[in-house]
Motif scaffolding. Structure first.
Motif, short mmCIF file in Angstrom:
data_model
loop_
_atom_site.label_atom_id
_atom_site.label_comp_id
_atom_site.label_asym_id
_atom_site.label_seq_id
_atom_site.Cartn_x
_atom_site.Cartn_y
_atom_site.Cartn_z
N HIS A 40 0.87 -1.19 0.00
CA HIS A 40 0.00 0.00 0.00
C HIS A 40 0.90 1.24 0.00
O HIS A 40 1.14 1.85 1.05
CB HIS A 40 -0.92 -0.02 1.22
CG HIS A 40 -1.84 -1.20 1.24
ND1 HIS A 40 -1.48 -2.43 1.73
CD2 HIS A 40 -3.11 -1.32 0.78
CE1 HIS A 40 -2.50 -3.27 1.60
NE2 HIS A 40 -3.50 -2.63 1.02
N PRO A 41 1.44 1.60 -1.17
CA PRO A 41 2.45 2.68 -1.25
C PRO A 41 1.99 4.00 -0.65
O PRO A 41 2.80 4.72 -0.05
CB PRO A 41 2.72 2.80 -2.75
CG PRO A 41 2.37 1.46 -3.31
CD PRO A 41 1.21 0.97 -2.49
N ASP A 42 0.69 4.34 -0.80
CA ASP A 42 0.24 5.61 -0.24
C ASP A 42 0.37 5.63 1.28
O ASP A 42 0.78 6.64 1.87
CB ASP A 42 -1.22 5.87 -0.63
CG ASP A 42 -1.38 6.20 -2.11
OD1 ASP A 42 -0.35 6.48 -2.76
OD2 ASP A 42 -2.52 6.15 -2.61
N GLU A 43 0.04 4.50 1.92
CA GLU A 43 0.16 4.43 3.37
C GLU A 43 1.63 4.36 3.79
O GLU A 43 2.00 4.89 4.85
CB GLU A 43 -0.61 3.22 3.91
CG GLU A 43 -2.12 3.35 3.78
CD GLU A 43 -2.65 4.53 4.58
OE1 GLU A 43 -2.81 4.40 5.80
OE2 GLU A 43 -2.91 5.59 3.96
N HIS A 44 2.45 3.72 2.97
CA HIS A 44 3.89 3.69 3.23
C HIS A 44 4.45 5.11 3.24
O HIS A 44 5.16 5.52 4.18
CB HIS A 44 4.57 2.83 2.15
CG HIS A 44 6.06 2.74 2.28
ND1 HIS A 44 6.87 2.39 1.21
CD2 HIS A 44 6.90 2.96 3.35
CE1 HIS A 44 8.12 2.39 1.62
NE2 HIS A 44 8.18 2.72 2.89
#
Length: 424
Positions: free
Chosen positions: A276-280
């Motif tokens: 989940h790149p956005d949350e990363h």
């Protein structure tokens, strides 16, 4: 109740090698929250009597909190029935006891496995995380479990228990044998037993671990130190020390559960976050959210997939009559995604609140080592996420074949190489 294979199979360990079976769990929660599961033959393991699969959060919590109805002692806590001749010995482990006997042993561990004792190791755990990340920093890629996360909890646990550095390789071998017995990479086959698999939790298969525990305890009594094994070896309750079987079973529980919970959670959390790149990126920008993110990683990837109980009396759960003696298995990986408890459960949200997942269990058997596990997760993620900020998945995970532990055997990752801290 057995015979024809059911349409929902949450027993076959190969199912979990592909990850949590979300669609199957969702349908069970909606249509059959307490569902009779055929315990069919799998890869040489014989069929069993079957069990009730419990998939809704509220029902899982009820089972875990009600030992007067759902016992850990009657048939122990693994889905597969132990051999009748092994059951009396297995019942001496705290994990397989019910109150009040469970409380007596838990009080011993609670007195020695305190947050204050654990906190003494904070600096060492953080230093070890820095060292392990340092060793892969310049590579630009690695296999995270093999190169980093398998070793991290073993060394931390060795410090906590007081296991000499030269003996710690045994921990990985013992854990793979016990936890990975359903996986072809770790399964044990005994010659003369028809070439079939054997249960690694039998006393005969654990003899080397128990012998080591007794020798280590004797050493600690002769030369006591401040570690947990010394405290266990010298502890007294009601005027008596732990018996050899009780001490051996404590050692088994701490070594296996204390290692593999963190060993599974570390790469599992990375899969969740990097998937989940956005949350990363959100976490990288807001480091103060790490504790909340860890709870969401634990919800998303529970280290323990299931636990078994046995019905003590005829009872009813979610409208389903259950007969005394029936096996009842709770599925943490389903409870953590129950729409009735977690809004939009398939959304990974590092700020989710409340987030009362059951990844460390519930009720009288809630994980005693949860504080130490979180300490290790926090130290490791602080080091790797901000040290290697562009780390990403470089391929799919290779998961453990197990209906008990959500293990990750291999996880390729890549990142921009950075200098070793030791070279600065």
């Amino acid at each position: 109740m057995s015979g024809v294979r059911p349409p929902f199979d949450v027993f076959d360990p190969k199912v979990y090698s592909r990850g949590i079976p979300h669609e199957t769990y969702r349908r069970l929660r909606g249509e059959h929250p307490v569902h009779w599961q055929d315990e069919h033959e799998v890869d040489g393991w014989p069929a069993g009597p079957g069990f009730w699969a419990v998939t809704r959060y509220a029902d899982v919590v009820r089972v875990l909190r009600t030992p007067t109805e759902y016992s850990s002692w009657l048939g122990a806590t693994q889905i597969r029935d132990p051999a009748p001749e092994d059951l009396p010995f297995i019942r001496q482990m705290m994990l397989n006891l019910d109150p009040p006997a469970h409380g007596r042993l838990r009080r011993i561990v609670s007195r020695v496995f305190t947050p204050r004792r654990v906190e003494r190791f904070t600096a060492d755990v953080a230093a070890r995380a820095r060292l392990l990340v340092d060793e892969i920093a310049e590579r630009g890629e690695c296999d995270l479990p093999v190169d980093v996360t398998d070793e991290f909890p073993i060394q931390n646990l060795g410090d906590l228990l007081g296991i000499p550095a030269g003996d710690r390789a045994h921990i990985l071998a013992w854990t793979n044998r016990v936890v990975g017995y359903q996986d072809p990479d770790h399964a044990t086959v005994v010659e003369g037993a028809g070439g079939g698999p054997v249960n690694p939790r039998s006393p005969a298969m654990l003899a080397d671990m128990f012998d080591y525990a007794r020798r280590l305890a004797a050493d600690k009594r002769r030369s006591p130190t401040g570690d947990v094994m010394t405290a266990l070896a010298t502890a007294e309750v009601d005027g008596r020390r732990l018996t050899d079987p009780e001490l051996s079973m404590f050692f088994f529980l701490l070594v296996i559960a204390g290692n593999d919970t963190v060993r599974s959670a570390l790469p599992g959390g990375m899969i969740a976050l990097l998937g989940h790149p956005d949350e990363h990126h959100r976490l990288l920008a807001h480091p103060h959210r790490l504790d909340s993110a860890i709870e969401e990683m634990l919800r998303w990837h529970p280290p323990v997939l299931s636990f078994r109980r046995t019905a003590v009396v005829d009872t009813v759960l979610a409208g389903q009559p259950i007969a005394a003696g029936d096996k009842v298995v709770v599925f943490h990986g389903s409870a953590n995604y129950d729409e009735r408890r977690f809004p939009d459960p398939l959304r990974f949200d590092i700020t989710r609140n409340p987030n009362d997942h059951v990844s460390f269990g519930d009720g009288p058997h809630v994980c005693l080592g949860a504080h130490y596990a979180r300490l290790q997760l926090r130290a490791f993620y602080r080091e790797i996420l901000w040290r290697l900020p562009d780390i990403e998945l470089a391929g799919p995970p290779d998961r453990l074949v197990s209906n008990f532990i959500a293990g990750v055997k291999h996880l390729p990752v890549r990142y921009t190489p950075v200098p070793r801290l030791g070279a600065r």
